[in-house]
Design a protein around this motif. Structure first.
Motif, PDB file in Angstrom:
ATOM      1  N   ALA A  22     -33.651 115.511  -5.049  1.00  0.00           N
ATOM      2  CA  ALA A  22     -32.376 114.983  -5.545  1.00  0.00           C
ATOM      3  C   ALA A  22     -31.603 116.050  -6.314  1.00  0.00           C
ATOM      4  O   ALA A  22     -30.382 116.180  -6.154  1.00  0.00           O
ATOM      5  N   ALA A  23     -32.299 116.831  -7.122  1.00  0.00           N
ATOM      6  CA  ALA A  23     -31.635 117.906  -7.867  1.00  0.00           C
ATOM      7  C   ALA A  23     -31.091 118.972  -6.914  1.00  0.00           C
ATOM      8  O   ALA A  23     -29.961 119.441  -7.076  1.00  0.00           O
ATOM      9  N   PHE A  24     -31.875 119.336  -5.912  1.00  0.00           N
ATOM     10  CA  PHE A  24     -31.424 120.343  -4.955  1.00  0.00           C
ATOM     11  C   PHE A  24     -30.228 119.833  -4.160  1.00  0.00           C
ATOM     12  O   PHE A  24     -29.252 120.567  -3.968  1.00  0.00           O
ATOM     13  N   ALA A  25     -30.289 118.585  -3.710  1.00  0.00           N
ATOM     14  CA  ALA A  25     -29.192 118.034  -2.915  1.00  0.00           C
ATOM     15  C   ALA A  25     -27.910 117.933  -3.739  1.00  0.00           C
ATOM     16  O   ALA A  25     -26.818 118.209  -3.236  1.00  0.00           O
ATOM     17  N   SER A  26     -28.036 117.562  -4.998  1.00  0.00           N
ATOM     18  CA  SER A  26     -26.857 117.476  -5.856  1.00  0.00           C
ATOM     19  C   SER A  26     -26.247 118.854  -6.098  1.00  0.00           C
ATOM     20  O   SER A  26     -25.025 119.018  -6.035  1.00  0.00           O
ATOM     21  N   ALA A  27     -27.075 119.838  -6.361  1.00  0.00           N
ATOM     22  CA  ALA A  27     -26.566 121.187  -6.579  1.00  0.00           C
ATOM     23  C   ALA A  27     -25.918 121.741  -5.314  1.00  0.00           C
ATOM     24  O   ALA A  27     -24.855 122.377  -5.367  1.00  0.00           O
ATOM     25  N   PHE A  28     -26.520 121.481  -4.179  1.00  0.00           N
ATOM     26  CA  PHE A  28     -25.964 121.938  -2.907  1.00  0.00           C
ATOM     27  C   PHE A  28     -24.633 121.233  -2.636  1.00  0.00           C
ATOM     28  O   PHE A  28     -23.675 121.858  -2.180  1.00  0.00           O
ATOM     29  N   GLY A  29     -24.565 119.940  -2.934  1.00  0.00           N
ATOM     30  CA  GLY A  29     -23.321 119.199  -2.754  1.00  0.00           C
ATOM     31  C   GLY A  29     -22.211 119.722  -3.644  1.00  0.00           C
ATOM     32  O   GLY A  29     -21.063 119.862  -3.205  1.00  0.00           O
ATOM     33  N   TRP A  30     -22.531 120.010  -4.909  1.00  0.00           N
ATOM     34  CA  TRP A  30     -21.535 120.575  -5.817  1.00  0.00           C
ATOM     35  C   TRP A  30     -21.040 121.929  -5.312  1.00  0.00           C
ATOM     36  O   TRP A  30     -19.858 122.253  -5.429  1.00  0.00           O
ATOM     37  N   ALA A  31     -21.948 122.719  -4.767  1.00  0.00           N
ATOM     38  CA  ALA A  31     -21.554 124.033  -4.251  1.00  0.00           C
ATOM     39  C   ALA A  31     -20.566 123.884  -3.103  1.00  0.00           C
ATOM     40  O   ALA A  31     -19.558 124.610  -3.037  1.00  0.00           O
ATOM     41  N   ILE A  32     -20.830 122.941  -2.215  1.00  0.00           N
ATOM     42  CA  ILE A  32     -19.916 122.721  -1.091  1.00  0.00           C
ATOM     43  C   ILE A  32     -18.572 122.195  -1.581  1.00  0.00           C
ATOM     44  O   ILE A  32     -17.507 122.651  -1.133  1.00  0.00           O
ATOM     45  N   ILE A  33     -18.603 121.228  -2.502  1.00  0.00           N
ATOM     46  CA  ILE A  33     -17.363 120.654  -3.026  1.00  0.00           C
ATOM     47  C   ILE A  33     -16.498 121.729  -3.682  1.00  0.00           C
ATOM     48  O   ILE A  33     -15.294 121.832  -3.422  1.00  0.00           O
ATOM     49  N   CYS A  34     -17.110 122.547  -4.539  1.00  0.00           N
ATOM     50  CA  CYS A  34     -16.341 123.577  -5.248  1.00  0.00           C
ATOM     51  C   CYS A  34     -15.838 124.666  -4.305  1.00  0.00           C
ATOM     52  O   CYS A  34     -14.719 125.163  -4.479  1.00  0.00           O
ATOM     53  N   SER A  35     -16.636 125.026  -3.316  1.00  0.00           N
ATOM     54  CA  SER A  35     -16.166 126.066  -2.391  1.00  0.00           C
ATOM     55  C   SER A  35     -14.986 125.563  -1.563  1.00  0.00           C
ATOM     56  O   SER A  35     -14.028 126.315  -1.327  1.00  0.00           O
ATOM     57  N   LYS A  36     -15.023 124.304  -1.152  1.00  0.00           N
ATOM     58  CA  LYS A  36     -13.899 123.756  -0.386  1.00  0.00           C
ATOM     59  C   LYS A  36     -12.665 123.584  -1.263  1.00  0.00           C
ATOM     60  O   LYS A  36     -11.536 123.727  -0.802  1.00  0.00           O
ATOM     61  N   TYR A  37     -12.882 123.283  -2.552  1.00  0.00           N
ATOM     62  CA  TYR A  37     -11.768 123.191  -3.493  1.00  0.00           C
ATOM     63  C   TYR A  37     -11.066 124.546  -3.628  1.00  0.00           C
ATOM     64  O   TYR A  37      -9.840 124.635  -3.532  1.00  0.00           O
ATOM     65  N   LEU A  38     -11.847 125.590  -3.822  1.00  0.00           N
ATOM     66  CA  LEU A  38     -11.262 126.931  -3.943  1.00  0.00           C
ATOM     67  C   LEU A  38     -10.612 127.374  -2.637  1.00  0.00           C
ATOM     68  O   LEU A  38      -9.565 128.033  -2.646  1.00  0.00           O
ATOM     69  N   GLU A  39     -11.214 127.001  -1.524  1.00  0.00           N
ATOM     70  CA  GLU A  39     -10.621 127.332  -0.230  1.00  0.00           C
ATOM     71  C   GLU A  39      -9.276 126.620  -0.052  1.00  0.00           C
ATOM     72  O   GLU A  39      -8.309 127.196   0.452  1.00  0.00           O
ATOM     73  N   GLY A  40      -9.211 125.360  -0.489  1.00  0.00           N
ATOM     74  CA  GLY A  40      -7.954 124.616  -0.403  1.00  0.00           C
ATOM     75  C   GLY A  40      -6.873 125.207  -1.285  1.00  0.00           C
ATOM     76  O   GLY A  40      -5.701 125.263  -0.894  1.00  0.00           O
ATOM     77  N   ILE A  41      -7.240 125.663  -2.492  1.00  0.00           N
ATOM     78  CA  ILE A  41      -6.262 126.291  -3.382  1.00  0.00           C
ATOM     79  C   ILE A  41      -5.774 127.609  -2.787  1.00  0.00           C
ATOM     80  O   ILE A  41      -4.593 127.946  -2.875  1.00  0.00           O
TER      81      ILE A  41
END
Length: 92
Positions: A22-41
């Motif tokens: 659960a900790a790994f999946a959450s960290a991986f999910g946050w990484a994807i969310i933040c990278s797509k956010y920066l890509e969108g900006i």
């Protein structure tokens, strides 16, 4: 009685695996969310405010996943249904 001890030992092992995954999946999910956010900006800087709101909302949903896994892990730790089944099966 050794069977019940083995059930508790295996339960502790599985609870550790549940919490780690659960900790790994959450960290991986946050990484994807933040990278797509920066890509969108980077693609559309004028959408920064809207993208930030969507990122934080999605991140909040991502944080719910480890809490659900923690609840399930605590259920197996403190109210172990498997130990009761083994005790009934061996006649304790």
């Amino acid at each position: 009685m050794a069977q019940v001890g083995a059930v508790y030992a295996n339960t502790v092992l599985v609870v550790g695996i549940i919490l780690a995954s659960a900790a790994f999946a959450s960290a991986f999910g946050w990484a994807i969310i933040c990278s797509k956010y920066l890509e969108g900006i980077a693609r559309q800087p004028e959408m920064r405010a809207q993208l930030m709101g969507q990122m934080l909302f999605t991140g909040g949903l991502m944080e719910a996943f480890p809490m659900i896994a923690l609840g399930i892990a605590m259920f197996f730790t403190f109210a172990n249904p498997f130990a009761d089944a083994v005790k009934t099966a061996i006649g304790l």
